[in-house]
Design an enzyme around this catalytic site. Structure first.
Site, PDB file in Angstrom:
ATOM      1  N   GLU A  23       7.411   4.904   4.991  1.00  0.00           N
ATOM      2  CA  GLU A  23       6.329   5.842   4.683  1.00  0.00           C
ATOM      3  C   GLU A  23       6.260   6.788   5.873  1.00  0.00           C
ATOM      4  O   GLU A  23       5.916   6.381   6.976  1.00  0.00           O
ATOM      5  CB  GLU A  23       5.002   5.104   4.515  1.00  0.00           C
ATOM      6  CG  GLU A  23       3.822   6.032   4.349  1.00  0.00           C
ATOM      7  CD  GLU A  23       2.487   5.329   4.503  1.00  0.00           C
ATOM      8  OE1 GLU A  23       1.545   5.980   4.986  1.00  0.00           O
ATOM      9  OE2 GLU A  23       2.372   4.137   4.163  1.00  0.00           O
ATOM     10  N   ARG A  27       1.525  13.519   9.785  1.00  0.00           N
ATOM     11  CA  ARG A  27       0.763  13.776  11.007  1.00  0.00           C
ATOM     12  C   ARG A  27       1.547  14.621  12.003  1.00  0.00           C
ATOM     13  O   ARG A  27       1.040  14.927  13.072  1.00  0.00           O
ATOM     14  CB  ARG A  27       0.336  12.454  11.656  1.00  0.00           C
ATOM     15  CG  ARG A  27      -0.714  11.730  10.843  1.00  0.00           C
ATOM     16  CD  ARG A  27      -1.203  10.505  11.533  1.00  0.00           C
ATOM     17  NE  ARG A  27      -0.178   9.472  11.515  1.00  0.00           N
ATOM     18  CZ  ARG A  27      -0.432   8.176  11.583  1.00  0.00           C
ATOM     19  NH1 ARG A  27      -1.648   7.750  11.706  1.00  0.00           N
ATOM     20  NH2 ARG A  27       0.556   7.309  11.542  1.00  0.00           N
ATOM     21  N   THR A  50      -0.422   9.659   4.867  1.00  0.00           N
ATOM     22  CA  THR A  50      -1.453  10.531   5.422  1.00  0.00           C
ATOM     23  C   THR A  50      -1.464  11.876   4.694  1.00  0.00           C
ATOM     24  O   THR A  50      -1.577  12.936   5.306  1.00  0.00           O
ATOM     25  CB  THR A  50      -1.300  10.710   6.949  1.00  0.00           C
ATOM     26  OG1 THR A  50      -0.982   9.442   7.542  1.00  0.00           O
ATOM     27  CG2 THR A  50      -2.592  11.205   7.581  1.00  0.00           C
ATOM     28  N   LYS A 110      -4.620   1.456  -1.098  1.00  0.00           N
ATOM     29  CA  LYS A 110      -4.395   1.157   0.321  1.00  0.00           C
ATOM     30  C   LYS A 110      -5.728   0.698   0.906  1.00  0.00           C
ATOM     31  O   LYS A 110      -6.741   1.378   0.748  1.00  0.00           O
ATOM     32  CB  LYS A 110      -3.902   2.428   1.025  1.00  0.00           C
ATOM     33  CG  LYS A 110      -3.796   2.313   2.528  1.00  0.00           C
ATOM     34  CD  LYS A 110      -3.325   3.653   3.103  1.00  0.00           C
ATOM     35  CE  LYS A 110      -3.306   3.620   4.614  1.00  0.00           C
ATOM     36  NZ  LYS A 110      -2.711   4.847   5.170  1.00  0.00           N
TER      37      LYS A 110
END
Length: 194
Positions: A23, A27, A50, A110
């Site tokens: 994953e 960021r 993210t 999640k």
């Protein structure tokens, strides 16, 4: 991954270590390139993490991400991903978040940040109320805690940044990353099947 050129070596460490799955979080500016590079390998599953906006979701999907992970449950982002036929795993922290995700047609979420929210004790409590929901806990999970999480029937998988520490990535120390991945694979091998 902060440096786009590290994607190839990172993918090689994952595959050779026995865990061909990543994953890549949005960021850093290198995320889209890293996703594309890893997806083009063809020997691993690559997702984007993210993901906060529909624009990031589009960039991730167009780069080859097989799934999207978000830290929260933003209905606009979830619906956009579903419209694009991209599996999305939104983040939850409360029963309200879980019910929002369920109202959007999702049953996999999640649980983030897992350790700060009560870890496996909280997941056990949530699983009793939501028996059809599967969780992907991340946040504060260590190699020592991994077996406890994976033993829960409600846990589908776990995420752990300990597999690719920032300092190892920045230094290009993919041998260290491969060893950490091999350690995780050994832990997985000892977790009883559900």
């Amino acid at each position: 991954i902060n440096e786009a050129e590290h994607a190839g070596a990172f993918g090689a460490a994952l595959v050779s270590g026995g865990l061909p799955l990543a994953e890549i979080t949005f960021r850093t500016p290198a995320a889209e390139h890293a996703i594309r590079s890893l997806a083009e390998r063809g020997d691993m599953l690559v997702g984007a993490g993210t993901v906060l906006t529909t624009e990031q979701a589009d960039r991730a999907i167009d780069a080859g991400a097989s799934f999207i992970v978000a830290p929260g449950t933003n209905p606009r982002v979830v619906e956009h991903c579903l419209d694009r036929n991209a599996p999305i795993i939104p983040g939850v922290a409360t029963p309200t978040d879980i019910e929002l995700a369920m109202s959007l047609g999702l049953s996999t979420v999640k649980f983030f940040p897992a350790e700060n929210l009560g870890g496996t004790s909280m997941l056990k409590a949530l699983a009793g109320t939501y028996p059809n929901v599967r969780f992907l806990p991340t946040g504060g999970i260590t190699p020592e805690k991994l077996p406890e999480y994976l033993a829960l029937p409600s846990v589908l998988a776990c995420g752990g940044s300990w597999l690719a520490p920032r300092e190892a990535l920045a230094a290009g120390d993919f041998g260290k990353i491969r060893k950490l991945i091999e350690q995780a694979v050994k832990i997985l091998a000892n977790v009883p099947a559900k």
